[in-house]
Design a protein around this motif. Structure first.
Motif, PDB file in Angstrom:
ATOM      1  N   VAL A 219       0.829  -1.209   0.000  1.00 14.63           N
ATOM      2  CA  VAL A 219       0.000   0.000   0.000  1.00 14.63           C
ATOM      3  C   VAL A 219       0.860   1.254   0.000  1.00 14.63           C
ATOM      4  N   GLU A 220       1.904   1.243   0.800  1.00 13.68           N
ATOM      5  CA  GLU A 220       2.808   2.403   0.873  1.00 13.68           C
ATOM      6  C   GLU A 220       3.410   2.716  -0.486  1.00 13.68           C
ATOM      7  N   LEU A 221       3.860   1.683  -1.187  1.00 11.87           N
ATOM      8  CA  LEU A 221       4.478   1.880  -2.502  1.00 11.87           C
ATOM      9  C   LEU A 221       3.454   2.307  -3.543  1.00 11.87           C
ATOM     10  N   ALA A 222       2.245   1.769  -3.446  1.00  5.22           N
ATOM     11  CA  ALA A 222       1.200   2.123  -4.412  1.00  5.22           C
ATOM     12  C   ALA A 222       0.803   3.588  -4.291  1.00  5.22           C
ATOM     13  N   LYS A 223       0.857   4.118  -3.088  1.00  2.58           N
ATOM     14  CA  LYS A 223       0.475   5.512  -2.878  1.00  2.58           C
ATOM     15  C   LYS A 223       1.417   6.473  -3.602  1.00  2.58           C
ATOM     16  N   LYS A 224       2.645   6.033  -3.874  1.00  5.12           N
ATOM     17  CA  LYS A 224       3.601   6.875  -4.603  1.00  5.12           C
ATOM     18  C   LYS A 224       3.137   7.130  -6.039  1.00  5.12           C
ATOM     19  N   PHE A 225       2.261   6.243  -6.530  1.00  4.90           N
ATOM     20  CA  PHE A 225       1.737   6.387  -7.891  1.00  4.90           C
ATOM     21  C   PHE A 225       0.323   6.982  -7.875  1.00  4.90           C
ATOM     22  N   ASN A 226      -0.056   7.545  -6.735  1.00  4.10           N
ATOM     23  CA  ASN A 226      -1.380   8.175  -6.560  1.00  4.10           C
ATOM     24  C   ASN A 226      -2.525   7.188  -6.794  1.00  4.10           C
ATOM     25  N   ALA A 227      -2.274   5.930  -6.477  1.00  3.55           N
ATOM     26  CA  ALA A 227      -3.340   4.929  -6.605  1.00  3.55           C
ATOM     27  C   ALA A 227      -4.408   5.164  -5.545  1.00  3.55           C
ATOM     28  N   LYS A 228      -5.642   4.908  -5.913  1.00  2.00           N
ATOM     29  CA  LYS A 228      -6.738   4.963  -4.954  1.00  2.00           C
ATOM     30  C   LYS A 228      -6.841   3.592  -4.287  1.00  2.00           C
ATOM     31  N   ILE A 229      -6.643   3.544  -2.981  1.00  2.00           N
ATOM     32  CA  ILE A 229      -6.552   2.288  -2.253  1.00  2.00           C
ATOM     33  C   ILE A 229      -7.883   1.955  -1.574  1.00  2.00           C
ATOM     34  N   PHE A 230      -8.330   0.719  -1.771  1.00  2.00           N
ATOM     35  CA  PHE A 230      -9.531   0.228  -1.096  1.00  2.00           C
ATOM     36  C   PHE A 230      -9.177  -1.079  -0.390  1.00  2.00           C
ATOM     37  N   GLU A 231      -9.455  -1.152   0.906  1.00  2.00           N
ATOM     38  CA  GLU A 231      -9.200  -2.365   1.674  1.00  2.00           C
ATOM     39  C   GLU A 231     -10.430  -3.267   1.604  1.00  2.00           C
ATOM     40  N   ARG A 232     -10.223  -4.505   1.154  1.00  2.00           N
ATOM     41  CA  ARG A 232     -11.338  -5.455   1.065  1.00  2.00           C
ATOM     42  C   ARG A 232     -10.797  -6.874   1.039  1.00  2.00           C
ATOM     43  N   SER A 233     -11.386  -7.753   1.811  1.00  2.00           N
ATOM     44  CA  SER A 233     -10.944  -9.142   1.852  1.00  2.00           C
ATOM     45  C   SER A 233     -11.331  -9.870   0.566  1.00  2.00           C
ATOM     46  N   LEU A 234     -10.379 -10.579  -0.017  1.00  2.00           N
ATOM     47  CA  LEU A 234     -10.644 -11.352  -1.231  1.00  2.00           C
ATOM     48  C   LEU A 234     -11.568 -12.535  -0.936  1.00  2.00           C
ATOM     49  N   ASN A 235     -11.305 -13.204   0.160  1.00  2.00           N
ATOM     50  CA  ASN A 235     -12.132 -14.342   0.594  1.00  2.00           C
ATOM     51  C   ASN A 235     -12.280 -15.396  -0.501  1.00  2.00           C
ATOM     52  N   GLY A 236     -11.230 -15.574  -1.305  1.00  2.00           N
ATOM     53  CA  GLY A 236     -11.229 -16.622  -2.323  1.00  2.00           C
ATOM     54  C   GLY A 236     -12.080 -16.352  -3.546  1.00  2.00           C
ATOM     55  N   ASP A 237     -12.633 -15.148  -3.668  1.00  2.00           N
ATOM     56  CA  ASP A 237     -13.554 -14.852  -4.773  1.00  2.00           C
ATOM     57  C   ASP A 237     -12.979 -13.735  -5.650  1.00  2.00           C
ATOM     58  N   TRP A 238     -12.208 -14.130  -6.675  1.00  2.00           N
ATOM     59  CA  TRP A 238     -11.585 -13.145  -7.562  1.00  2.00           C
ATOM     60  C   TRP A 238     -12.640 -12.335  -8.319  1.00  2.00           C
TER      61      TRP A 238
END
Length: 249
Positions: free
Chosen positions: A39-58
């Protein structure tokens, strides 16, 4: 254009991935509880971050990411994939013409120490680029893109780095086998012990090694064919156990 990426503990891949698609107007990263610097590295590219559990369902995870986008064109990307300059030019041309289709991108597998371009690792075509209109994704293991637009192949390839080490490789095969068995169980798929457990794994290995020319990759081609036998066997054994003993020995 919006890019949607799913991630979990991808600090080794995320920078190169995002660097290859930095031309996008919007980067949506759906993070499945990473405990490293993803997440820290992604923020350097101004990515919009959303936290969500995958729970095995791509499929559900990608559909959630798509629902967060705001741009008229959509590109789905994995952290271990890279957009080449020739592919970027094709994407740019499509956006310029506005031709609304579901675009297939050819994916080329790369490894650091081995060359494998046949068998299970032959270049494949994946649905990844489309107008952002009514797109959704369905499926737990191998998600399917649901789109009303006709398909068309793009020029230029996507580079894919599927496995870094044996632990990662076998962990993914085990996960896919487990999810495939659970999918078959939910679908109540027919099962024949002789056909699916005795014959099918052997046919799967024969097909990728001989028909799909895995032997041209030398020793590593044989290794991947043997592992494809093991993977096929495992998923049907898991399915057999789910049907007959609740997944237990």
């Amino acid at each position: 254009m919006s890019v949607v990426i799913l991630a979990k503990n991808e600090e080794k891949n995320i920078e190169d991935c995002l660097e290859s698609c930095k031309f996008a107007n919007e980067i949506i990263l759906i993070d499945d509880g990473s405990s490293d610097r993803t997440v820290e590295l992604a923020k350097k590219f101004n990515a919009k971050i959303f936290e969500r559990s995958l729970n095995g369902d791509w499929g559900s995870q990608q559909s959630f990411g798509i629902n967060q986008t705001t741009q008229p064109w959509l590109l789905l990307l994995d952290c271990d994939e890279r957009i080449t300059s020739s592919l970027y030019q094709s994407i740019k041309d499509v956006i310029g013409t506005g031709e609304k289709k579901t675009y297939l991108i050819q994916r080329e597998n790369h490894f650091k120490h081995y060359h494998a371009q046949h068998g299970t690792l032959r270049p494949d075509w994946v649905q990844r680029f489309f107008p952002n209109e009514g797109i959704r994704v369905e499926g737990f293991v191998h998600p399917k893109i649901i789109s009303s637009f006709p398909e068309k192949k793009l020029q230029g390839r996507m580079i894919h780095f599927p496995y870094e080490n044996p632990d990662q490789y076998y962990r993914k095969l085990n996960q896919y086998a487990k999810l495939s068995a659970e999918k078959y169980f939910k679908e109540e798929r027919k099962l024949s012990f002789f056909r699916d457990i005795v014959l099918r794994p052997a046919w799967a290995a024969f097909k990728v090694y001989f028909i799909n020319l895995g032997f041209l990759d030398g020793k590593i081609g044989f290794i991947f064919a043997a592992n494809h036998y093991s993977y096929t066997l495992q998923k049907y054994i898991r399915y057999y156990l789910l049907r007959h003993s609740g997944g237990k020995f």
